[in-house]
Enzyme design. Structure first.
Site, PDB file in Angstrom:
ATOM      1  CE1 TYR A  90      27.276  11.146   7.109  1.00 26.23           C
ATOM      2  CE2 TYR A  90      29.571  11.683   7.562  1.00 26.23           C
ATOM      3  CZ  TYR A  90      28.278  12.087   7.275  1.00 26.23           C
ATOM      4  OH  TYR A  90      27.994  13.428   7.130  1.00 26.23           O
ATOM      5  CB  ALA A  91      34.053   7.560   5.740  1.00 28.21           C
ATOM      6  CB  SER A 149      27.718   6.969   2.010  1.00 27.86           C
ATOM      7  OG  SER A 149      27.764   7.831   3.132  1.00 27.86           O
ATOM      8  CE  LYS A 150      26.973  12.451   3.754  1.00 30.43           C
ATOM      9  NZ  LYS A 150      25.894  13.179   3.055  1.00 30.43           N
ATOM     10  CB  SER A 210      30.669  14.802   5.294  1.00 28.95           C
ATOM     11  OG  SER A 210      31.363  14.767   6.520  1.00 28.95           O
ATOM     12  CG  ASN A 244      13.772   6.174   1.938  1.00 33.94           C
ATOM     13  OD1 ASN A 244      14.781   6.741   1.523  1.00 33.94           O
ATOM     14  ND2 ASN A 244      13.829   5.040   2.618  1.00 33.94           N
ATOM     15  CB  VAL A 245      16.007  10.288  -1.376  1.00 37.69           C
ATOM     16  CG1 VAL A 245      15.449  11.665  -1.083  1.00 37.69           C
ATOM     17  CG2 VAL A 245      17.051   9.868  -0.341  1.00 37.69           C
ATOM     18  CG  ASN A 260      20.568  18.254   3.128  1.00 40.39           C
ATOM     19  OD1 ASN A 260      21.678  18.398   3.620  1.00 40.39           O
ATOM     20  ND2 ASN A 260      19.465  18.198   3.871  1.00 40.39           N
TER      21      ASN A 260
END
Length: 261
Positions: free
Chosen positions: A154-155, A157-158, A141, A61-62, A88
């Protein structure tokens, strides 16, 4: 397609056993790179190793700092260099309105997408600085440059990994280390099927309607495939991209919105 554009280079690709990571690993191998990948999926890693015996694989796990540190140390011990890093690894995060977001799910998304990206760079950067060369790609993304309804973690983090890449490009440029971001659009594959199913459940729309709405978000009315991202990564990690740094590349069919249309 095969060639020698990465001959003599050592590359590390996180989440390299499926999707964008797998396509990138395959593209780099085809261009004569030495490739190491990590992933949490033991079976997928085994398949990659069986298919490509030269590839070096790590199950981890990174977001686990000691595991990441050990992996990068091992790669350096084996090959004496790390020339390319493709950050990635990422998770989709919780789908739903902001008032329903669970803090544990939020933190897990941030741990993998943001902290995992930071940790790999933390331990690769000294190696690249000692070499006075390197190419790094953060996979973000279109959600990292636009708003994304019902996908707050998600947004966020990206957007963060875009900021990290911009910062590292400034910080490490004098060491001849290039850092860029690729922002994929909607990538066809199993992961997008899961995302669409989650959004359908949240919104009450059918999966077919969600898929059509994704296509309409782009001027080219299309999904992309993982190989499109791999080709962009190859350019940025090869000598052809030797003066490209601090850039944000959209590979998305000209996305104009992530709102439902």
């Amino acid at each position: 397609m095969t060639g020698t554009r990465l001959k003599g280079k050592v590359a590390l690709i996180t989440a390299g056993a499926s999707g964008i990571g797998k396509a990138t690993a395959e593209r780099f191998l085809a261009e004569d790179a030495t490739v190491a990948i990590c992933d949490m999926d033991e079976a997928a890693l085994a398949t990659m190793k069986e298919t490509y015996p030269s590839i070096v694989t790590y199950q981890l796990n990174v977001a686990d700092e000691e595991a990441v540190k050990g992996m990068i140390s091992d790669i350096h011990d084996k090959f004496g260099q790390i020339d390319a890093l493709v950050n990635n690894a990422g998770v989709a995060g919780q789908t739903g309105p902001i008032e329903e977001q669970e803090i544990d799910a939020w933190r897990q998304c941030m741990a993998v997408n943001v902290e995992g990206t930071m940790l790999t760079m933390k331990y690769v950067a000294p190696i690249m600085k000692s070499q006075k060369s390197g190419a790094v790609i953060n996979i973000s993304s279109t959600a990292g440059i636009m708003g994304y309804p019902y996908r707050s973690p998600y947004a966020a983090s990206k957007w963060a990994v875009v900021g990290l890449a911009k910062t590292w490009a400034m910080e490490l440029g004098e060491d001849n280390i290039r850092v860029n971001t690729i922002c994929p659009g909607s990538v066809d594959g199993d992961r997008m099927v899961r995302v669409i199913a989650a959004e359908a459940e949240t919104t009450g729309l059918t999966p077919e309607a969600i898929r059509i709405s994704y296509e309409k978000q782009t001027s080219m009315r299309t999904f992309i495939v993982a190989e499109d991202i791999a080709n962009a990564a190859l350019f940025m990690c090869s000598d052809e991209g030797r003066f490209v740094s601090g850039q944000v590349f959209g590979v998305d069919g000209a996305a104009t919105t992530l709102d439902k249309v």
